[in-house]
Design an enzyme around this catalytic site. Structure first.
Site, PDB file in Angstrom:
ATOM      1  N   CYS A  18       0.827  -1.196   0.000  1.00  0.00           N
ATOM      2  CA  CYS A  18       0.000   0.000   0.000  1.00  0.00           C
ATOM      3  C   CYS A  18       0.865   1.252   0.000  1.00  0.00           C
ATOM      4  CB  CYS A  18      -0.994  -0.034   1.151  1.00  0.00           C
ATOM      5  SG  CYS A  18      -2.321   1.174   0.970  1.00  0.00           S
TER       6      CYS A  18
ATOM      7  N   HIS B  63      -3.824  -4.755  -0.123  1.00  0.00           N
ATOM      8  CA  HIS B  63      -3.349  -5.340   1.124  1.00  0.00           C
ATOM      9  C   HIS B  63      -3.497  -6.852   1.087  1.00  0.00           C
ATOM     10  CE1 HIS B  63      -2.946  -1.704   3.676  1.00  0.00           C
ATOM     11  NE2 HIS B  63      -3.797  -1.199   2.815  1.00  0.00           N
TER      12      HIS B  63
ATOM     13  N   GLU C 114      -2.541  -8.896   3.241  1.00  0.00           N
ATOM     14  CA  GLU C 114      -2.864  -9.381   4.587  1.00  0.00           C
ATOM     15  C   GLU C 114      -4.322  -9.131   4.943  1.00  0.00           C
ATOM     16  OE1 GLU C 114      -1.529  -6.608   3.873  1.00  0.00           O
ATOM     17  OE2 GLU C 114      -1.904  -5.065   5.381  1.00  0.00           O
TER      18      GLU C 114
END
Lengths: 253, 434, 209
Positions: free
Chosen positions: C80, C191, C193
């Site tokens: 990001c 992202h 994650e």
């Protein structure tokens, strides 16, 4: 266009997941962690946590719950309830939240929106609005979990919030929430015209058609739901599947 | 002549006064239930038509561990009572009274609030009875109260709405406020009396109330029976009756009321009740009562709507929301007993397991003390005895018109020094809950 | 497997850490230069404004160590804001210099599509990513299916030259650079994650590089 997001909403009181009707008569549903993991595994796009007693105790108490959630849930988490300052937001973001939702504090001090969005980026800042219908096609902003009136017009506040740097809007209809009678479509239509940032609808989801209506007529970007999921009346895969059948873009996980 | 209130002697209310006077026969030491949040100042229900300014209150009982009777009753509700047995008793009762030809077999008094909705709906749709609902009108309807009342009837119930004549009602309310600081008395009188009288008039032998007030603290003995004691709603000797703290005789001779005006407030004739074999039962004896569940039930089955705004003095939006004067009822209980609406609501919800005691305490500290601004002007007008509307009665008041200043001064005269202190012009409770 | 995450006081570190822990890594937070240089795999996370991010990195004397690490050829993943900072500069709230490890600038996501429709910013939500110029083989996307949805949340986008574009997504007619590659240096605008199992799979693949 971007996929419409499905966002389970978890209202939290103390250690419990709770749910009410018109934000009243709050009943314990169960262990938030169990529900969160279940929703993640069923394909939720994001999770929304609201601390329902935050304003009573003067602070947000969800850090631990969010930490536990972030341990096992790998989708974005938004947290709201009692966030009053940059420090409050910081603590929650460090605990695993990706976005913070503010309502009462923003209405009392609109500058907070700017402060948060400058510090963390506007994409972290969700302005949460509890809208109650008034006569004459207008809606009034309520705060403190649907308890207190403000006299502020929702559409005007939306405009102001956007100017101040909000990244997203979460608009809950106090009239519809917990009733399963469908969303307040007029509300979202009225806001849609002025909202240049993503809009999340909340309050009233009862059947698959409601989802369809709020996306197509209401023009929202994401739909948040609680009762219909907590009480297992519908599942996320069912909602997704119906949306695809209806030509609505949703993620296919 | 009813004198306008004079200022109280603030020395009695100073912070460090010892041996303060205790009004109303309340316990001198203030204690809070260790389990819920009610205080030992909570008065038990009165027999209202004997209620005068000299009346002494009996109050809720606390045991040696500081736990109140209402919590004990809750414990029994949860652990000792066999609810399937009780339900069977209800079914037997219904079987005994159920009409064969569809005529009314029971009377359900109510307002269309969550509790009466639950009661009427259950009796009709689950237990197969043929209820007639009767309603004693609120002093001043709230919009949402009226709407809920309509929703109730549209869920399938016949109803008689009795609205006492507005003039008499206003006068009696004003008198009740002046003499007893109890604006709700005229409502309570009608509420308690109406159903038995209507039952007798329609020859319906069975009346169902909802919860027994003993669940909230009336003597626990009252709980062991389903049947409501006749003493609460019948009596014969008019010379011993008072409305608004004024004798019936004075009301007619001095205040310009007619005998007819008094009838709706007077209790039923015990003889007629017994001739009719009227039985008054508490549904709460047979079915385990949970107010919050009644809320959900009434939303689901009838579209009941919580109030759109929070009630002043509390956090709740679904308890007792149909009368504008309700706000003042609780303000007066706080003035006299130190117990405001949040305390009542929280105590009930703690016992029901809906909130924790800590949360209850936080809610009380946040809301209990609020003055009910929202309908204040309207209520003061309601309580004003203008000469044009009340040519006779207005002469009986030194100041017939009421406003905030008058109300505040009057309130002060009802504060008990053992409960209140005044520090630099600000009133506060001496022993707030912790 | 050991992985090092740069901690410069900004962003949600917990999720990145948890994501790697979930796939069995031993995660080290690096707040000092030596820890960065000696890392075997490095993650540069970040959320928020470019200017603030770079300022924090410089203030903590982490810029040089990151460059040194990048030159070592060991794998680096920016996420990001972390990806955006790999580029030369950004125009968010004024002009700011980045790490310059990947050519190009970071610009605002256009508020209008080529067809003239306005759309909303920030770009928030799940979008499918597809190949751009660079092959996905031998990258963390090697097991990812085309059009896999991943989670984006940003108002500015990287605009490197085409040969550095690893993946892109379509946002209402606007092509957004979703991932970049410059040798051992990678970045994702989205992202991983926060992208559920698909994202976690990408993190696993990063460990094989």
């Amino acid at each position: 266009m971007a996929n419409i997001r499905l966002i389970p909403r978890l209202d939290i009181k103390g250690p419990n997941l709770i749910k009410g009707i018109h934000l009243e008569g709050l009943r314990v549903v169960g262990d938030p962690q169990v529900y969160a993991v279940n929703y993640y595994e069923s394909g939720a796009d994001e999770l929304l946590y609201m601390d329902i007693v935050a304003s009573l105790y003067g602070r947000n108490n969800l850090s631990d719950i969010v930490k536990s959630a972030a341990e096992n849930v790998f989708i974005p988490i938004t947290v709201g309830g009692g966030i009053r300052s940059v420090a409050d937001a910081d603590q929650l973001l460090r605990s695993g939240a990706d976005k913070v939702a503010i309502n009462t504090a923003a209405i009392n001090d609109p500058e907070l929106i700017s402060k948060l969005s400058q510090r963390f980026g506007s994409q972290c800042v969700v302005v949460s609005i509890e809208a109650k219908k008034q006569s004459g096609g207008k809606w009034e902003c309520y705060v403190d979990n649907g308890r207190e009136r403000t006299g502020i017009d929702v559409v005007n506040w939306v405009r102001e919030a956007i100017t101040l740097g909000a990244g997203e809007l979460l608009i809950t209809s106090v009239d519809k929430e917990g009733t399963r009678k469908g969303f307040d479509l007029e509300l979202y239509k009225a806001v849609k015209d002025v909202a240049t940032i993503p809009l999340i609808a909340c309050g009233g989801m009862g059947c698959l058609e409601d989802f369809d209506n709020v996306v197509k007529d209401g023009g929202v970007d994401a739909v948040s739901m609680a009762d219909v999921l907590h009480y297992n009346r519908l599942t996320l895969p069912q909602i997704r599947s119906a949306a695809l059948d209806s030509n609505i873009n949703v993620r296919q996980p | 002549m009813i004198k306008a209130p004079t200022s109280v002697d603030l020395r009695e209310f100073s912070e460090d006064v010892e041996n303060s006077e205790t009004k109303y026969g309340l316990p001198n030491e203030v204690k809070y239930c260790s389990s819920c949040v009610i205080s030992n100042q909570r008065p038990n229900s009165s027999v209202e038509f004997q209620h005068t300014s000299d009346s002494k209150k009996s109050t809720i009982n606390f045991d040696e561990n500081g736990v109140c009777d209402a919590c004990h009753q809750t414990r029994r509700k949860n652990t000792e009572i066999d609810w399937s047995d009780r339900e069977q008793e209800l079914k037997d009762l219904c079987d005994r009274f159920r009409s064969k030809n569809g005529e009314y077999d029971c009377l359900v008094p109510g307002s269309g609030g969550k509790d009466s909705f639950f009661a009427a709906h259950k009796l009709k749709y689950e237990y197969g009875m043929h209820p007639l609902t009767v309603t004693w009108a609120p002093h001043v309807y709230t919009d949402w109260g009226w709407k809920n009342f309509q929703s109730w009837l549209h869920a399938g119930f016949d109803n008689y709405l009795m609205t006492p004549n507005g003039k008499a009602h206003r006068l009696l309310t004003r008198l009740a406020v002046e003499n007893l600081f109890h604006p709700f008395q005229p409502f309570i009188l009608g509420q308690k009396n109406l159903a038995p009288k209507m039952a007798e008039m329609f020859k319906i032998p069975l009346v169902f109330y909802g919860e027994n007030e003993a669940e909230y603290g009336n003597p626990i003995g009252d709980n062991s029976t389903a049947i409501r004691d006749y003493k609460y709603f019948s009596g014969l000797d008019k010379s011993e009756m008072f409305l608004g703290g004024v004798s019936l005789l004075e009301l007619v001779e001095d205040f310009g009321l007619d005998e007819q005006d008094l009838i709706p407030y007077l209790p039923a004739d015990p003889q007629k009740l017994s001739d009719n074999n009227t039985e008054v039962h508490y549904l709460g004896y047979y079915l385990k009562w949970h107010p919050q569940s009644c809320y959900y039930y009434s939303v689901e089955h009838g579209g009941f709507e919580a109030s759109p705004e929070r009630t002043p003095g509390t956090y709740s939006k679904y308890n007792s929301i149909d009368d504008r004067i309700d706000d003042f009822h609780y303000h007066t209980t706080r003035t006299k007993f130190g117990i405001g609406r949040a305390t009542y609501d929280a105590a009930q919800e703690i016992r029901s397991g809906d909130i924790t005691r800590d949360e209850g305490v936080a809610l009380i500290r946040k809301f209990d003390h609020e003055f009910p601004e929202r309908f204040a002007e309207e209520i003061f007008t309601y309580l004003s005895m203008s000469p044009k509307e009340f040519p006779r009665a207005s002469e009986m008041f030194e100041e017939p018109m009421m406003n905030r200043e008058y109300y505040d001064k009057l309130a002060d005269t009802f504060r008990s020094p053992h409960l209140w202190q005044n520090v630099q012009g600000v009133w506060s409770i001496r022993h707030p809950i912790k | 497997m050991k992985i090092t995450v740069v901690d410069y006081g900004i962003g949600n570190l917990l999720s990145v850490v948890r994501g790697f822990q979930r796939i069995g890594c031993d995660v080290q937070l690096a707040a000092a230069g030596e820890e960065i240089v000696s890392a075997s795999r490095l993650i540069l996370p970040g959320v928020g404004a470019f200017g603030d991010g770079m300022e924090e990195i410089r203030r903590r004397n982490l810029e040089e160590p990151i460059r040194e690490y990048a030159e070592s050829g060991k794998p680096l993943l920016g996420i990001c804001l972390g990806m955006q900072m790999l580029l030369e500069r950004s125009f968010e709230f004024g002009s700011h210099n980045g790490l310059g490890l990947i050519p190009g600038s970071v610009i605002e996501i256009p508020k209008q599509t080529p067809a003239g429709n306005t759309h909303k910013t920030p770009h928030i939500g799940w979008s499918g990513i597809n190949k751009d110029e660079v092959s996905w083989e031998d990258t963390f996307l090697q097991t990812t299916s085309p059009n896999s949805p991943v989670y984006f949340v940003h108002s500015y986008m990287a605009a490197p030259p085409i040969e550095y574009r690893l993946a892109s997504c379509d946002y209402n007619g606007v092509s957004i650079c979703a991932a970049v590659k410059n040798g051992n240096i990678y970045g994702t605008q989205f992202h991983p994650e926060k992208s559920g199992p698909i994202g976690l799979e990408m993190l696993e693949q990063f460990l094989t590089l």
